[in-house]
Design a protein around this motif. Structure first.
Motif, short mmCIF file in Angstrom:
data_model
loop_
_atom_site.label_atom_id
_atom_site.label_comp_id
_atom_site.label_asym_id
_atom_site.label_seq_id
_atom_site.Cartn_x
_atom_site.Cartn_y
_atom_site.Cartn_z
N ASP A 147 28.83 71.83 20.69
CA ASP A 147 27.75 71.71 21.68
C ASP A 147 27.01 73.04 21.80
O ASP A 147 27.28 73.99 21.05
CB ASP A 147 28.30 71.26 23.03
CG ASP A 147 29.35 72.20 23.59
OD1 ASP A 147 29.30 73.41 23.27
OD2 ASP A 147 30.23 71.74 24.34
N GLU A 148 26.09 73.12 22.74
CA GLU A 148 25.23 74.29 22.88
C GLU A 148 26.00 75.55 23.31
O GLU A 148 25.49 76.65 23.21
CB GLU A 148 24.11 74.01 23.90
CG GLU A 148 23.14 72.92 23.46
CD GLU A 148 22.36 73.30 22.21
OE1 GLU A 148 22.11 74.50 22.02
OE2 GLU A 148 22.00 72.40 21.43
N ARG A 149 27.23 75.36 23.76
CA ARG A 149 28.04 76.51 24.16
C ARG A 149 28.76 77.15 22.97
O ARG A 149 29.46 78.14 23.12
CB ARG A 149 29.08 76.09 25.20
CG ARG A 149 28.45 75.66 26.53
CD ARG A 149 29.49 75.04 27.45
NE ARG A 149 30.02 73.79 26.88
CZ ARG A 149 30.98 73.06 27.43
NH1 ARG A 149 31.55 73.45 28.57
NH2 ARG A 149 31.39 71.95 26.87
N PHE A 150 28.58 76.56 21.80
CA PHE A 150 29.27 77.06 20.60
C PHE A 150 28.88 78.51 20.29
O PHE A 150 27.70 78.85 20.26
CB PHE A 150 28.92 76.16 19.41
CG PHE A 150 29.42 76.69 18.09
CD1 PHE A 150 30.76 76.89 17.84
CD2 PHE A 150 28.51 77.00 17.08
CE1 PHE A 150 31.21 77.37 16.63
CE2 PHE A 150 28.94 77.48 15.85
CZ PHE A 150 30.29 77.66 15.62
N ASP A 151 29.88 79.35 20.08
CA ASP A 151 29.67 80.75 19.75
C ASP A 151 30.36 81.05 18.42
O ASP A 151 31.59 81.16 18.36
CB ASP A 151 30.23 81.66 20.84
CG ASP A 151 29.99 83.14 20.55
OD1 ASP A 151 29.39 83.45 19.50
OD2 ASP A 151 30.41 83.98 21.37
N PRO A 152 29.61 81.16 17.32
CA PRO A 152 30.24 81.39 16.01
C PRO A 152 30.97 82.72 15.92
O PRO A 152 31.76 82.92 15.00
CB PRO A 152 29.05 81.34 15.04
CG PRO A 152 27.84 81.59 15.87
CD PRO A 152 28.14 81.05 17.23
N ALA A 153 30.73 83.62 16.86
CA ALA A 153 31.45 84.90 16.83
C ALA A 153 32.90 84.75 17.26
O ALA A 153 33.77 85.51 16.84
CB ALA A 153 30.74 85.91 17.74
N THR A 154 33.18 83.75 18.10
CA THR A 154 34.56 83.55 18.59
C THR A 154 35.20 82.29 18.01
O THR A 154 36.42 82.22 17.90
CB THR A 154 34.57 83.47 20.12
OG1 THR A 154 33.71 82.41 20.55
CG2 THR A 154 34.11 84.78 20.72
N ASP A 155 34.39 81.31 17.66
CA ASP A 155 34.89 80.07 17.05
C ASP A 155 34.64 80.17 15.55
O ASP A 155 33.50 80.19 15.10
CB ASP A 155 34.16 78.86 17.64
CG ASP A 155 34.77 77.54 17.19
OD1 ASP A 155 35.36 77.51 16.08
OD2 ASP A 155 34.65 76.55 17.91
N THR A 156 35.72 80.25 14.76
CA THR A 156 35.59 80.56 13.33
C THR A 156 35.44 79.34 12.44
O THR A 156 35.51 79.47 11.22
CB THR A 156 36.82 81.36 12.86
OG1 THR A 156 38.00 80.55 13.00
CG2 THR A 156 36.98 82.63 13.66
N VAL A 157 35.23 78.16 13.00
CA VAL A 157 35.25 76.95 12.18
C VAL A 157 34.25 77.01 11.04
O VAL A 157 34.55 76.61 9.91
CB VAL A 157 35.00 75.69 13.06
CG1 VAL A 157 33.63 75.72 13.70
CG2 VAL A 157 35.16 74.43 12.21
N VAL A 158 33.03 77.52 11.29
CA VAL A 158 32.02 77.54 10.23
C VAL A 158 32.43 78.52 9.13
O VAL A 158 32.35 78.20 7.94
CB VAL A 158 30.64 77.91 10.80
CG1 VAL A 158 29.61 78.01 9.67
CG2 VAL A 158 30.19 76.86 11.81
N ARG A 159 32.88 79.72 9.51
CA ARG A 159 33.29 80.70 8.50
C ARG A 159 34.47 80.20 7.69
O ARG A 159 34.51 80.35 6.47
CB ARG A 159 33.63 82.04 9.17
CG ARG A 159 32.43 82.73 9.79
CD ARG A 159 32.73 84.21 10.03
NE ARG A 159 33.88 84.43 10.90
CZ ARG A 159 33.82 84.46 12.22
NH1 ARG A 159 32.66 84.24 12.83
NH2 ARG A 159 34.89 84.69 12.95
N VAL A 160 35.45 79.60 8.36
CA VAL A 160 36.64 79.11 7.65
C VAL A 160 36.26 77.99 6.69
O VAL A 160 36.69 77.97 5.53
CB VAL A 160 37.69 78.63 8.67
CG1 VAL A 160 38.82 77.88 7.95
CG2 VAL A 160 38.27 79.81 9.43
N GLN A 161 35.45 77.04 7.15
CA GLN A 161 35.08 75.92 6.29
C GLN A 161 34.16 76.37 5.15
O GLN A 161 34.24 75.81 4.04
CB GLN A 161 34.41 74.83 7.12
CG GLN A 161 35.35 74.12 8.08
CD GLN A 161 36.53 73.49 7.37
OE1 GLN A 161 36.40 72.92 6.29
NE2 GLN A 161 37.71 73.57 7.99
N ALA A 162 33.31 77.36 5.40
CA ALA A 162 32.48 77.88 4.32
C ALA A 162 33.34 78.58 3.26
O ALA A 162 33.09 78.45 2.06
CB ALA A 162 31.44 78.85 4.88
#
Length: 571
Positions: free
Chosen positions: A58-73
């Motif tokens: 959701d709009e509260r997503f913070d890629p600096a603290t939630d690593t899901v995008v970096r891990v999946q990439a």
């Protein structure tokens, strides 16, 4: 950029491949990235947008603290490299996701296999390296005893079974200068001597919640596992509390604590706080063997050069010179060609010349030396089995309990000595690290290809059962073991994982089990697929298995089963 229709065709081949069959997230991420780029929206390819559009944040997503995008990439990069090392080796157009960016790149490749070296991901296919380059595999090296060649093939696969495919940064100055200047290491003024070889590896600590029996049982298994891996430096510390002193980017921490009725394990980079792995174990009622297998599965994905620790170091640019050399070495075994071989060899060679007392340096040099002989690489200028053996001996003398050193010695001896001696060293490597499932799989496969089905099959079965993911050659080897032991139900279970592959020997395995179990319709379809593939196996099974260095009794039984299923081949 190449034409959009060519990019879409390349994308379709990738997402339909066997490599991507079990990773819906990777397929979705790759489709999104490529389609956004083709639509002219490359500027939208940021961590925040990907988290929302692909992973439902959701709009509260913070890629600096939630690593899901970096891990999946990172996993997507791994899978792409694995795809191009196997199924996609002949693709003329390749899609890459460069490190530090989510915008795809497109590379046009020379499709002549001889121009790129041989890239295979299972031992049986290795026998046909020469054939793909336009000359018979049998002509590439002198004939050797069957068991010796089989052990060599399997050990080569052991060396290449990792999943580390991150691109490294451009070459730095000569390693000798870099070590003294500290330009490729986060530590200042290090000298390349034995006193710093451990400092140049990732360090792993454990912090546990005290007073909980299950937590302490998990931590004990974790300690036994970590100490067995040569590729990390396990540091024993007090069970709980804070750890004093500054933390480096090469320091990692396992936190082990109670979480409801389970034990929670979390791996963190101690300098950045980044969480690399989090897993809950339901330990209540599990025996020690089950717990050890759970920890083996976890550590196999964490501690080797192919694991998440080394991937994190590559992404953050925190590699020491030793870590960088090991990464180059890993990259060679996943994409074998002369340029990759020389890069890895020269990197490790410079460390050896500075007298760095790390068994990893000499063990990997020994294996690379044999690769230079087998593949006729031009570097080093005059490789010899004697020099390879000397490198392996130094590694073993330096670290008598090193699994890597024993594995390397087994590989060298597979080319220079008796099959029994080679397998003895390979077995010792396996026994020294029972928590490395890749090493267990390779040893079990080696025993099966030496004709020892009763010993090899249970070892390979344990690796397959314990690993949450694994290469398909593990399943194929397990089929061979069960097939030769007469357990058709277990053989059928093993080949069920091969259903999405078009490799001839995989189809043959499925054909045999379907026919033996009376699955007539399935057997008829598989026979047609095998014959339409126009492979060497379909045309001449005996030659295929002989070139693949299968044991004589296995070859005879496999061929007879194929004949019974309707595959006549050459008369």
């Amino acid at each position: 950029m190449p034409p959009a229709d060519q990019v879409r065709e390349a994308l379709d081949r990738i997402v339909a491949s066997e490599v991507f069959a079990r990773s819906e997230r990777a397929r979705d991420l790759l489709r999104y990235i490529v389609c956004q780029d083709l639509s002219g929206h490359a500027d939208r390819l940021k961590g925040f947008s990907i988290g929302i559009d692909v992973f439902g944040k959701d709009e509260r997503f913070d890629p600096a603290t939630d690593t899901v995008v970096r891990v999946q990439a990172g996993r997507l990069r791994d899978l792409l490299e694995h795809y191009y090392a196997g199924e996609g080796a002949g693709d003329a157009l390749r899609i890459a996701i460069p490190r530090g960016s989510y915008v795809p790149e497109y590379h046009t490749m020379d499709t002549d296999p001889a121009a790129h070296g041989s890239m295979v991901d299972d031992p049986a296919a290795a026998a046909h390296i020469g054939e793909t380059a336009g000359k018979p595999a049998a002509s590439m090296r002198p004939a050797r005893p069957l068991g010796m060649i089989a052990a060599g093939l399997v050990l080569a696969v052991l060396l290449s079974s990792a999943m580390f495919y991150r691109s490294l940064s451009p070459s730095s100055p000569a390693l000798g200068e870099s070590i003294q200047a500290g330009s490729t290491t986060p530590f200042a003024a290090l000298e390349a001597t034995g006193s710093v070889s451990q400092v140049m590896l990732p360090s792993v600590f454990i912090r546990i919640e005290e007073g909980n029996a299950e937590v302490e049982r998990v931590a004990a298994a974790l300690r036994r596992g970590l100490v067995a891996f040569d590729t990390v430096n396990f540091i024993a510390r007090a069970s709980g509390g804070q750890m004093d002193g500054p933390r480096r980017r090469t320091d990692f921490l396992f936190v082990v604590e109670q979480a409801g009725g389970e034990v929670h394990l979390e791996l963190q980079n101690m300098a950045s706080g980044k969480v690399l792995l989090a897993r809950n174990l339901a330990t209540e009622g599990s025996d020690q063997a089950e717990l050890d297998d759970d920890i083996a599965d976890l550590l196999t994905s964490v501690a080797p050069v192919s694991g998440v620790i080394y991937a994190d170091l590559a992404e953050s640019g925190a590699e020491t010179v030793l870590i960088r050399c090991l990464a180059l070495n890993e990259m060679f075994y996943r994409n074998q060609n002369a340029a990759a071989h020389r890069a890895a060899y020269e990197c490790l060679e410079e460390l050896a010349e500075t007298e760095m007392k790390s068994p990893l340096v000499y063990a990997e040099l020994a294996s690379l030396h044999i690769q230079a002989i087998v593949n006729r690489y031009r570097y080093p200028a005059q490789p010899s089995a004697r020099e390879a053996l000397e490198y392996a001996r130094v590694a073993v003398q330096m670290a008598p309990n090193s699994p890597y050193a024993h594995r390397s010695m087994g590989y060298v001896l597979s080319r220079t000595a008796s099959p029994a001696e080679s397998l003895r060293w390979t077995r010792k490597a396996y026994e020294l690290n029972l928590f490395d499932l890749g090493m267990a799989a390779a040893y079990g496969y080696a025993r099966i290809f030496a004709g020892d089905y009763d010993q090899g099959t249970p070892i390979l079965q344990r690796a397959v059962a314990a690993a949450s993911s694994h290469p398909t050659w593990w399943d194929y080897g397990l089929f061979l073991g069960h097939f030769m032991r007469g357990d058709l139900d277990a053989a059928s279970n093993a080949v069920s994982a091969l259903g999405s592959s078009s490799r001839a020997h995989y189809i043959a395995a499925r054909l045999v089990t379907a026919h033996e179990l009376g699955q007539t319709e399935e057997a008829t379809r598989l026979l047609a697929d095998l014959q339409n593939g126009r492979s060497l196996l379909a045309a001449d099974p005996e030659t295929f298995f002989r070139n693949g260095n299968y044991p004589e009794d296995l070859s005879a039984r496999f061929v007879a089963a194929l004949r019974s299923a309707g595959l006549m081949g050459a008369s």
